[in-house]
Design an enzyme around this catalytic site. Structure first.
Site: not given
Ligand code: NDP
Length: 285
Positions: A95, A51, A118
């Site tokens: 994460q 990412k 997200d």
């Protein structure tokens, strides 16, 4: 006849190049994605690194916070609070899953919708349901981008989504059933008793169950589009939910695994980050 291979890596690269051009055309204002990684899970480290790498290629900044797995819940929440308060951070990604007893829910509740790149928080999911401006989960959004790029018709078509998580399955159902997309969507899960029959009626199958090669040729109507989201680590390497070789002989179009939905998840994360900067007035509308 073999299916068209839906190339997520190519589309990701195109999107990264488009984002870079857009940021440069705006005079390169800083657009910053913060990633929070707790513990030393190797696959998570690899995801986060890729990412960051793609963010840099898109001309974005990334700020990485790596925290030891024995961090306390309170310390972790302080870390996220600092990123929330920092006007130089436009998108925040924690994460998941978190290791040990750490609880992701309080962290998600702290992230404002504008920074929730997200698309996982209550506010973001609520905005999606209500059709308001906000961030949509990167994986389901990536699936929509693939369908658009490959001109897969959706209006009036039957779609089946296998899996009902808030991360993938549920937002996927909402996106496919949205006005303008207009698919007729069936949601299947582990208690679905007639999955083969349900899937065989579909023009589009999105498999997001995490069960290696569970979608076989028997599930697929000739000419259907098959999108593989699942990721399973097996002795023979990473495989998807779709039994690729036989299914690709029947489907009209199919994503490979790897090289399909995975790269698009990252591309959409970066698109969401630019949109986050826009929503916070840090990038021209
Ligand atoms: P979850 O484990 O949260 O959800 C899995 C879903 O699949 C559940 O709803 C479950 O049903 C359903 N399911 C499980 N087994 C079956 C079965 N045999 N038949 C029908 N449905 C079944 O997973 P996620 O949604 O988080 O992720 C799904 C997969 O996608 C995973 O492999 C994950 O690694 C992968 N993934 C891939 C990404 C990418 O970029 N390509 C990004 C994110 C995830 P029930 O609710 O009844 O238990």
């Amino acid at each position: 006849m073999s299916a068209v291979i839906i190339n997520g890596t190519q589309l990701r690269d195109d999107i990264v190049a488009e984002l870079r051009a857009e940021i440069e055309a705006a005079g390169s204002p800083p657009v910053c994605l913060a990633t929070v990684l707790v513990g030393d899970d190797k696959p998570s480290q690899i995801y986060v690194r890729s990412k960051q790498k793609k963010a840099a290629e898109a001309g974005m900044q990334s700020r990485h916070v790596a925290i030891s797995g024995d961090v306390s819940q309170a310390e972790l929440e302080d870390t996220v609070a600092a990123l929330v308060a920092d006007p130089g951070v436009h998108g925040i990604l924690c994460q998941l899953p978190l290791p040990g007893d750490l609880d992701a829910e309080p962290l998600l509740r702290m992230i404002p919708a504008e920074k929730d790149v997200d698309g996982l928080t209550e506010a973001s999911l609520g905005r999606l349901v209500r059709g308001q401006r906000g961030h949509v989960g990167c994986t389901p959004l990536g699936v929509m981008r693939l369908l658009e790029r490959y001109n897969i018709p959706t209006s009036g078509k039957r779609a089946v989504v296998v899996g009902r998580s808030t991360l993938v399955g549920l937002p996927m159902v909402l996106l496919l059933g949205r006005k303008g997309v207009d698919a007729t969507v069936t949601l299947a899960h582990s208690r679905t008793t007639d999955l083969v029959d349900v899937c065989r009626q579909a023009d589009i199958i999105v498999a997001a169950a995490g069960q290696a090669r569970m979608i076989t040729a028997a599930h697929v109507k000739p000419g259907a589009t098959v999108i593989d989201v699942g990721v399973s680590r097996t002795e023979s390497g990473i495989v998807g939910d779709v039994d690729f070789e036989p299914v690709s002989q029947i489907a009209g179009a199919i994503t490979p695994m790897p090289g399909g939905t995975g790269p698009m998840t990252i591309a959409c994360l970066l698109q969401n980050t630019l949109e986050a900067a826009r929503m916070q007035g840090a990038f021209p509308a």
